[in-house]
Enzyme design. Structure first.
Site, PDB file in Angstrom:
ATOM      1  N   GLN A 108      42.615  31.714  39.367  1.00  0.00           N
ATOM      2  CA  GLN A 108      42.007  32.005  40.676  1.00  0.00           C
ATOM      3  C   GLN A 108      42.718  33.209  41.295  1.00  0.00           C
ATOM      4  O   GLN A 108      42.356  33.657  42.372  1.00  0.00           O
ATOM      5  CB  GLN A 108      42.134  30.787  41.603  1.00  0.00           C
ATOM      6  CG  GLN A 108      41.484  29.531  41.035  1.00  0.00           C
ATOM      7  CD  GLN A 108      41.837  28.299  41.825  1.00  0.00           C
ATOM      8  OE1 GLN A 108      41.180  27.945  42.806  1.00  0.00           O
ATOM      9  NE2 GLN A 108      42.890  27.623  41.416  1.00  0.00           N
ATOM     10  N   ASN A 109      43.744  33.687  40.620  1.00  0.00           N
ATOM     11  CA  ASN A 109      44.568  34.760  41.179  1.00  0.00           C
ATOM     12  C   ASN A 109      43.966  36.124  40.888  1.00  0.00           C
ATOM     13  O   ASN A 109      43.282  36.307  39.891  1.00  0.00           O
ATOM     14  CB  ASN A 109      45.998  34.667  40.617  1.00  0.00           C
ATOM     15  CG  ASN A 109      46.635  33.332  40.964  1.00  0.00           C
ATOM     16  OD1 ASN A 109      46.179  32.655  41.881  1.00  0.00           O
ATOM     17  ND2 ASN A 109      47.636  32.930  40.226  1.00  0.00           N
ATOM     18  N   ILE A 110      44.258  37.060  41.767  1.00  0.00           N
ATOM     19  CA  ILE A 110      43.651  38.405  41.691  1.00  0.00           C
ATOM     20  C   ILE A 110      44.721  39.460  41.356  1.00  0.00           C
ATOM     21  O   ILE A 110      44.479  40.640  41.423  1.00  0.00           O
ATOM     22  CB  ILE A 110      42.995  38.760  43.055  1.00  0.00           C
ATOM     23  CG1 ILE A 110      44.045  38.704  44.182  1.00  0.00           C
ATOM     24  CG2 ILE A 110      41.827  37.838  43.351  1.00  0.00           C
ATOM     25  CD1 ILE A 110      43.555  39.179  45.537  1.00  0.00           C
ATOM     26  N   HIS A 126      38.099  34.685  40.592  1.00  0.00           N
ATOM     27  CA  HIS A 126      37.996  35.175  41.977  1.00  0.00           C
ATOM     28  C   HIS A 126      38.184  36.673  42.050  1.00  0.00           C
ATOM     29  O   HIS A 126      38.501  37.215  43.101  1.00  0.00           O
ATOM     30  CB  HIS A 126      39.030  34.463  42.882  1.00  0.00           C
ATOM     31  CG  HIS A 126      38.649  33.033  43.141  1.00  0.00           C
ATOM     32  ND1 HIS A 126      39.527  32.109  43.653  1.00  0.00           N
ATOM     33  CD2 HIS A 126      37.490  32.354  42.922  1.00  0.00           C
ATOM     34  CE1 HIS A 126      38.922  30.933  43.754  1.00  0.00           C
ATOM     35  NE2 HIS A 126      37.695  31.057  43.309  1.00  0.00           N
ATOM     36  N   CYS A 160      32.924  55.266  50.923  1.00  0.00           N
ATOM     37  CA  CYS A 160      32.489  55.764  49.618  1.00  0.00           C
ATOM     38  C   CYS A 160      32.278  57.278  49.678  1.00  0.00           C
ATOM     39  O   CYS A 160      31.697  57.792  50.658  1.00  0.00           O
ATOM     40  CB  CYS A 160      31.182  55.052  49.262  1.00  0.00           C
ATOM     41  SG  CYS A 160      30.396  55.664  47.781  1.00  0.00           S
ATOM     42  N   CYS A 163      28.164  57.661  49.360  1.00  0.00           N
ATOM     43  CA  CYS A 163      27.169  57.266  50.387  1.00  0.00           C
ATOM     44  C   CYS A 163      27.832  56.860  51.696  1.00  0.00           C
ATOM     45  O   CYS A 163      27.157  56.373  52.604  1.00  0.00           O
ATOM     46  CB  CYS A 163      26.325  56.109  49.865  1.00  0.00           C
ATOM     47  SG  CYS A 163      27.270  54.569  49.784  1.00  0.00           S
ATOM     48  N   GLY A 200      50.117  25.390  39.834  1.00  0.00           N
ATOM     49  CA  GLY A 200      50.169  26.142  41.085  1.00  0.00           C
ATOM     50  C   GLY A 200      48.848  26.254  41.816  1.00  0.00           C
ATOM     51  O   GLY A 200      48.551  27.303  42.392  1.00  0.00           O
ATOM     52  N   SER A 202      46.181  24.122  44.654  1.00  0.00           N
ATOM     53  CA  SER A 202      45.933  22.942  45.502  1.00  0.00           C
ATOM     54  C   SER A 202      44.613  22.285  45.102  1.00  0.00           C
ATOM     55  O   SER A 202      44.251  21.234  45.618  1.00  0.00           O
ATOM     56  CB  SER A 202      45.867  23.368  46.973  1.00  0.00           C
ATOM     57  OG  SER A 202      44.788  24.295  47.140  1.00  0.00           O
ATOM     58  N   ASN A 226      52.784  21.260  40.067  1.00  0.00           N
ATOM     59  CA  ASN A 226      52.542  21.752  41.424  1.00  0.00           C
ATOM     60  C   ASN A 226      53.634  21.196  42.340  1.00  0.00           C
ATOM     61  O   ASN A 226      54.045  20.030  42.167  1.00  0.00           O
ATOM     62  CB  ASN A 226      51.156  21.296  41.912  1.00  0.00           C
ATOM     63  CG  ASN A 226      50.610  22.255  42.968  1.00  0.00           C
ATOM     64  OD1 ASN A 226      50.448  23.440  42.732  1.00  0.00           O
ATOM     65  ND2 ASN A 226      50.393  21.746  44.168  1.00  0.00           N
TER      66      ASN A 226
HETATM   67  N1  APR Z   1      55.516  26.122  41.883  1.00  0.00           N
HETATM   68  C1  APR Z   1      54.638  25.092  41.964  1.00  0.00           C
HETATM   69  N2  APR Z   1      53.711  24.964  42.960  1.00  0.00           N
HETATM   70  C2  APR Z   1      53.700  25.933  43.902  1.00  0.00           C
HETATM   71  C3  APR Z   1      54.601  27.024  43.898  1.00  0.00           C
HETATM   72  C4  APR Z   1      55.531  27.097  42.826  1.00  0.00           C
HETATM   73  N3  APR Z   1      56.418  28.101  42.708  1.00  0.00           N
HETATM   74  N4  APR Z   1      54.329  27.802  44.987  1.00  0.00           N
HETATM   75  C5  APR Z   1      53.292  27.209  45.641  1.00  0.00           C
HETATM   76  N5  APR Z   1      52.924  26.099  44.994  1.00  0.00           N
HETATM   77  C6  APR Z   1      51.796  25.214  45.298  1.00  0.00           C
HETATM   78  C7  APR Z   1      51.480  25.054  46.768  1.00  0.00           C
HETATM   79  O1  APR Z   1      52.220  23.972  47.308  1.00  0.00           O
HETATM   80  C8  APR Z   1      49.977  24.732  46.726  1.00  0.00           C
HETATM   81  O2  APR Z   1      49.743  23.349  46.537  1.00  0.00           O
HETATM   82  O3  APR Z   1      50.657  25.852  44.753  1.00  0.00           O
HETATM   83  C9  APR Z   1      49.490  25.487  45.496  1.00  0.00           C
HETATM   84  C10 APR Z   1      48.739  26.751  45.845  1.00  0.00           C
HETATM   85  O4  APR Z   1      47.539  26.345  46.478  1.00  0.00           O
HETATM   86  P1  APR Z   1      46.671  27.423  47.303  1.00  0.00           P
HETATM   87  O5  APR Z   1      47.561  28.204  48.177  1.00  0.00           O
HETATM   88  O6  APR Z   1      45.523  26.672  47.898  1.00  0.00           O
HETATM   89  O7  APR Z   1      46.141  28.416  46.187  1.00  0.00           O
HETATM   90  P2  APR Z   1      44.911  28.218  45.217  1.00  0.00           P
HETATM   91  O8  APR Z   1      44.795  26.805  44.765  1.00  0.00           O
HETATM   92  O9  APR Z   1      45.017  29.271  44.181  1.00  0.00           O
HETATM   93  O10 APR Z   1      43.667  28.568  46.181  1.00  0.00           O
HETATM   94  C11 APR Z   1      42.406  28.714  45.586  1.00  0.00           C
HETATM   95  O11 APR Z   1      41.521  29.565  47.650  1.00  0.00           O
HETATM   96  O12 APR Z   1      41.645  30.901  49.494  1.00  0.00           O
HETATM   97  C12 APR Z   1      41.130  30.808  48.234  1.00  0.00           C
HETATM   98  O13 APR Z   1      40.537  32.642  46.908  1.00  0.00           O
HETATM   99  C13 APR Z   1      41.640  31.912  47.349  1.00  0.00           C
HETATM  100  O14 APR Z   1      41.971  31.818  44.961  1.00  0.00           O
HETATM  101  C14 APR Z   1      42.284  31.174  46.194  1.00  0.00           C
HETATM  102  C15 APR Z   1      41.643  29.802  46.272  1.00  0.00           C
HETATM  103 ZN    ZN Z   2      28.522  54.305  47.932  1.00  0.00          ZN
END
Ligand code: APR
Ligand code: ZN
Length: 272
Positions: A108-110, A126, A160, A163, A200, A202, A226
């Site tokens: 889900q990371n960018i 994402h 842009c 345009c 990592g 939620s 997590n």
């Molecule tokens: N090790 C383990 N767990 C971790 C660590 C770590 N070093 N750091 C953070 N966490 C846990 C947090 O406690 C949390 O439960 O990782 C989880 C991250 O959850 P989110 O912040 O909700 O991230 P994510 O699940 O990727 O969110 C999904 O939501 O807002 C949108 O587009 C955004 O891609 C993202 C999507």
């Molecule tokens: Zn354009």
């Protein structure tokens, strides 16, 4: 092996065995795997959505209404993204791909840190912060082109060249469609997986939060690493509530130990 409690060691061993004996294991990662690279997550301690309201800064509609506000947030968050390096958690996942254990990383990371760590089969569901598109004519820009434009034109949002419509990073905002291929491929992989290693996340944003259910539906097992509870913990085979940057390398180490002892066991049998 780092000092971890006996109970955790048992869980790491169990996760290692599940992965070693798997045939179609995949990894699903979220922002939590990148916090140890200095990139804040969204809902953990000090996450981005604590500072910036997602309905204002993270929604597609809000971007349409006021792209400048989105860019002001991006200007503060992006430098951490661009300067980050992979941490031991990313490197461990790349090693699991090298060992032909993890067949793909669905992220889900960018931030591209999985690729920087050496992972090859990575599905960015994402999007990705290093590509930008024009809202008007769909022209596509690299990060360097946009950084140069911002420096020269000092105008937010960057417009842009063709345009003059506002540019948008190729990341998926709330209310925006996810990339079709990545979604279909992720659902197919999750539905075929016998083990899903979730690190990592939620697990709070659909449709990605449903992917573990595809694996469970296939009779597959979940391993969740997590530092906070998730709503799928009680359906997971193994839950390790520690930092991914510490646990994932320990799982790789444990896999290697199991492999060595299996080989020495075999050679022992050959000797006998
Ligand atoms: N090790 C383990 N767990 C971790 C660590 C770590 N070093 N750091 C953070 N966490 C846990 C947090 O406690 C949390 O439960 O990782 C989880 C991250 O959850 P989110 O912040 O909700 O991230 P994510 O699940 O990727 O969110 C999904 O939501 O807002 C949108 O587009 C955004 O891609 C993202 C999507
Ligand atoms: Zn354009």
């Amino acid at each position: 092996m780092k000092i971890v409690k006996l109970a955790e060691r048992k869980k790491i061993h169990k996760a290692a065995e599940l992965l070693l004996n798997s045939t179609d294991a995949i990894a699903l990662t979220g922002a939590g795997v990148s916090t140890e690279s200095g990139i804040p997550d969204f809902r953990g301690e000090g996450g981005i959505w604590e500072k910036y309201k997602p309905e204002i800064y993270g929604s597609f509609k809000a971007f349409l209404k006021n792209p400048k506000r989105f860019w002001k947030m991006a200007e503060r968050v992006a430098p951490k993204l661009f300067s980050a390096d992979p941490n031991p958690g990313h490197i461990a996942l790349a090693e699991l791909e090298d060992m032909d254990i993890v067949k793909a990383v669905i992220t889900q990371n960018i931030d591209e840190l999985h690729q920087k760590a050496g992972s090859v089969i990575v599905y960015e569901v994402h999007g990705n912060i290093n590509r930008f598109t024009c809202f008007g004519c769909r022209a596509s820009y690299t990060k360097d082109q946009v950084m140069r434009k911002l420096k020269k034109e000092k105008h937010y949002p960057p417009q842009c060249d063709v345009c003059s419509a506002p540019l948008k990073p190729s990341v998926v905002l709330f209310g925006e469609a996810l990339p079709t291929f990545e979604i279909y491929q992720s659902q197919a992989l999750a539905g075929n997986a016998d083990v899903m290693l979730i690190a990592g996340s939620s697990l709070s944003v659909d449709p990605i939060a449903d992917l573990p259910l595809y694996t469970l539906g296939n009779g597959g097992k979940l391993i969740i690493v997590n530092d906070r509870p998730t709503h799928l913990d009680e359906r997971a085979e193994v839950v390790i509530r520690h930092k991914t940057g510490m646990v994932l390398p320990l799982i790789v180490e444990e896999i290697k130990k199991i492999q060595v002892s299996a080989e020495s066991g075999e050679s022992q049998i050959e000797k006998d």
